[in-house]
Design an enzyme around this catalytic site. Structure first.
Site, PDB file in Angstrom:
ATOM      1  N   HIS A   1      13.242  26.564  -0.747  1.00 50.12           N
ATOM      2  CA  HIS A   1      14.042  27.771  -0.976  1.00 50.12           C
ATOM      3  C   HIS A   1      13.293  29.036  -0.599  1.00 50.12           C
ATOM      4  CE1 HIS A   1      17.477  26.219  -3.756  1.00 50.12           C
ATOM      5  NE2 HIS A   1      17.177  25.353  -2.804  1.00 50.12           N
ATOM      6  N   ARG A   9      11.205  21.857  -3.939  1.00 47.00           N
ATOM      7  CA  ARG A   9      12.404  22.680  -3.791  1.00 47.00           C
ATOM      8  C   ARG A   9      12.051  24.172  -3.747  1.00 47.00           C
ATOM      9  NH1 ARG A   9      16.673  24.704  -7.463  1.00 47.00           N
ATOM     10  NH2 ARG A   9      18.688  24.581  -6.400  1.00 47.00           N
ATOM     11  N   HIS A  29      15.630  14.889  -1.660  1.00 50.31           N
ATOM     12  CA  HIS A  29      16.329  15.126  -2.922  1.00 50.31           C
ATOM     13  C   HIS A  29      16.375  13.883  -3.802  1.00 50.31           C
ATOM     14  CE1 HIS A  29      17.594  18.802  -0.923  1.00 50.31           C
ATOM     15  NE2 HIS A  29      18.123  19.224  -2.044  1.00 50.31           N
ATOM     16  N   ASN A  35      19.304  29.623  -6.932  1.00 52.30           N
ATOM     17  CA  ASN A  35      18.112  29.550  -7.787  1.00 52.30           C
ATOM     18  C   ASN A  35      18.374  29.791  -9.264  1.00 52.30           C
ATOM     19  OD1 ASN A  35      16.371  29.118  -5.541  1.00 52.30           O
ATOM     20  ND2 ASN A  35      16.354  31.322  -5.123  1.00 52.30           N
TER      21      ASN A  35
END
Length: 242
Positions: free
Chosen positions: A70, A66, A197, A98
């Site tokens: 991001h 992740r 995910h 975040n």
């Protein structure tokens, strides 16, 4: 989700590889052998530390993947997410996607420290993130891919880019697809990254609306399987449980 379903979804990460391949870099192109002479142990050091971290807590694999996702959706894969704020910019760590959820920074710090000891000022943090994301995927049963290397680290961050470019849990499908297209990614990449995910955990706050009041009528999302919705409600009450 069941283990078999999770694995099936994770295998689709083969299509996720383009997210990790920022082909152009300042002054040239990325290539897998970038550190073969300047830091030949770099890949093994990254792999070893990631493996130890995932062995301690399996969820760490999802957290590292992740972080890379991001990072890449804001200013490219340049490690801008890792920067703390300064007088000239605000850290992406405090953005909505975040804040209180991005994790795994200590693993990246540990890798960086080990690489600085092995070959000082050679391996970029951006490349560490790219390698660690690949290794995390492999360690959780997903596919492997070759990671081109040679990224340069950013010296600034973009709070607005982090808030606006990263797909949000409540975005519509079309909005998410548009955000992917802006990164040069397509619907196959979207499905692959969504599937990834399944190896992590999600906060109730991210999907509680779908369980209790999707359209303002006090009912669950009608497109959600009723049995699955009931199971999720046992874990995520109307308030709390995050």
């Amino acid at each position: 989700m069941t283990n078999s379903m999770s694995l099936l979804m994770l295998l689709s990460l083969l299509a996720f590889a383009p997210l990790c391949l920022c082909h152009k870099k300042m002054g040239g192109y990325l290539y897998p052998q970038f550190y073969d002479y300047s830091c030949p142990q770099a890949k093994e050091i990254v792999k070893s530390i990631v493996a130890n971290a995932v062995a301690r807590e399996t969820r760490t694999a999802a957290s590292i993947l992740r972080l890379h996702f991001h990072d890449c959706f804001v200013k490219g894969c340049d490690a801008s997410l890792l920067l703390d704020g300064s007088g000239s910019f605000t850290s992406e760590k405090v953005s909505n996607p975040n804040r209180n959820s991005a994790r795994g920074f200590e693993v990246i710090d540990e890798i960086k420290q080990a690489l600085e000891k092995e070959c000082p000022q050679v391996v970029s943090c951006a490349d560490i993130l790219a390698l660690a994301a690949r290794d995390s995927t492999v360690l959780t049963g997903g596919p492997s891919w070759e990671v081109p290397l040679g990224r340069r680290d950013s010296r600034s961050a973009s709070l607005s880019g982090s808030n606006n470019n990263i797909p949000a849990p409540n975005n519509t499908f079309q909005t998410i697809l548009t955000k992917f297209k802006l990164q040069g990614l397509n619907i196959v990449d979207l499905v692959a990254l969504s599937g990834s995910h399944t190896i992590g955990n999600s906060r109730c706050a991210s999907f509680r609306q779908r369980l209790y009041n999707q359209t303002g009528n006090g009912k669950a999302d009608f497109t959600l399987d009723p049995n699955y919705a009931a199971e999720l409600r046992t874990q995520c009450p109307k308030s709390g449980g995050d």
